[in-house]
Design an enzyme around this catalytic site. Structure first.
Site, PDB file in Angstrom:
ATOM      1  N   LYS A  59      -6.642  -5.220  -3.497  1.00  0.00           N
ATOM      2  CA  LYS A  59      -7.431  -5.796  -2.412  1.00  0.00           C
ATOM      3  C   LYS A  59      -8.405  -4.765  -1.885  1.00  0.00           C
ATOM      4  CE  LYS A  59      -3.935  -4.404   0.880  1.00  0.00           C
ATOM      5  NZ  LYS A  59      -4.745  -3.462   1.646  1.00  0.00           N
ATOM      6  N   ASP A 103       0.793  -1.238   0.000  1.00  0.00           N
ATOM      7  CA  ASP A 103       0.000   0.000   0.000  1.00  0.00           C
ATOM      8  C   ASP A 103       0.827   1.292   0.000  1.00  0.00           C
ATOM      9  OD1 ASP A 103      -1.863  -1.987   0.187  1.00  0.00           O
ATOM     10  OD2 ASP A 103      -2.852  -1.248   1.994  1.00  0.00           O
ATOM     11  N   CYS A 131      -2.383  -2.915   7.440  1.00  0.00           N
ATOM     12  CA  CYS A 131      -2.232  -3.799   6.279  1.00  0.00           C
ATOM     13  C   CYS A 131      -0.941  -4.613   6.298  1.00  0.00           C
ATOM     14  CB  CYS A 131      -2.372  -2.992   4.999  1.00  0.00           C
ATOM     15  SG  CYS A 131      -4.083  -2.454   4.774  1.00  0.00           S
TER      16      CYS A 131
HETATM   17  C1  VGL Z   1      -4.959   0.520   5.439  1.00  0.00           C
HETATM   18  C2  VGL Z   1      -6.652   1.308   6.750  1.00  0.00           C
HETATM   19  C3  VGL Z   1      -7.544   1.163   5.709  1.00  0.00           C
HETATM   20  C4  VGL Z   1      -3.509   0.178   5.324  1.00  0.00           C
HETATM   21  C5  VGL Z   1      -5.835   0.352   4.386  1.00  0.00           C
HETATM   22  O1  VGL Z   1      -2.962   0.176   4.197  1.00  0.00           O
HETATM   23  O2  VGL Z   1      -2.895  -0.094   6.377  1.00  0.00           O
HETATM   24  N1  VGL Z   1      -5.376   0.992   6.612  1.00  0.00           N
HETATM   25  N2  VGL Z   1      -7.123   0.679   4.542  1.00  0.00           N
END
Ligand code: VGL
Ligand code: ZN
Length: 209
Positions: free
Chosen positions: A111, A13, A156
């Site tokens: 995802k 991410d 994540c």
């Molecule tokens: C994430 C909260 C919501 C992350 C993704 O990448 O850690 N955190 N969506």
């Protein structure tokens, strides 16, 4: 020497919305990109995970009238922390950070695409049943060890690491190549959970190769 091909780097991410100025900024998120690039250059197997939500996603506070970001609500699959709208698919916030330089990455796995189910993990969605197929991809390619870097360490990255471990991989989280959101002690809790599960937490200086 390049790192053995039975080992993969999983980059979690590294997307605009998680950087300062984005919709769900992770403090100091911008500090890890050069290190991720340097590490990535040493791996032949690089996989990039991308949070990729449809508009109106179940994890967005805006989808639940009367609720605010960071509230925790009950969804059919269990507790869900609500977030500001973030990483809406095909918007600038969902794009990989422009300085991420991993041209040899062979797989980008998206995802959180299911409108009703969140997925912090790059392996299993929050219903704990729907798989992304990533474990199968890694196994078919003979990979037995994964190193994780990226955002956010306490969401994540942690869930991806725990699921990788549960799927039978050797798992290491490279701590200085991650940053955390740290919501009400979530960072300390994440470190504890990963240690209990047998996930190694190492500095980048201890990545072999
Ligand atoms: C994430 C909260 C919501 C992350 C993704 O990448 O850690 N955190 N969506
Ligand atoms: Zn998300």
């Amino acid at each position: 020497m390049p790192i053995a091909s039975r080992t993969a780097l999983l980059v979690i991410d590294v997307q605009n919305d998680f950087f300062p100025g984005g919709h769900l900024p992770v403090p100091e998120g911008d500090q890890i990109v050069p290190l991720i690039n340097r590490l990535g250059a040493r791996f032949t197997q690089v996989i990039i995970a991308q949070d990729w939500h449809p508009a109106g996603h179940a994890s967005f506070a805006s989808s639940h009238p009367g609720h605010a970001p960071y509230d925790v609500i009950q969804l059919p699959y269990g507790e869900q922390t609500l977030w500001p709208d973030h990483c809406v698919r095909a918007t600038p916030g969902a794009e990989l950070h422009k300085d991420l330089d991993l041209p040899h990455a062979q797989l980008i796995i998206r995802k959180g695409c299911n409108p009703d189910i969140d997925s912090y993990s790059a392996f299993l969605e929050a219903d704990r049943t729907t798989t992304t197929g990533l474990a199968g991809y890694l196994k078919e390619r003979g990979i037995d060890t994964v190193y994780l870097v990226g955002l956010a360490l306490d969401f994540c990255v942690m869930f991806s690491a725990l699921d990788a471990r549960a799927a039978g991989f050797n798992v290491f989280v490279v701590s200085d190549a991650c940053r955390a959101i740290d919501l009400e002690g979530s960072l300390a809790a994440a470190i504890e959970r990963m240690q209990v599960a047998g996930v190694g937490l190492i500095p980048s200086t201890e990545v072999p190769g």
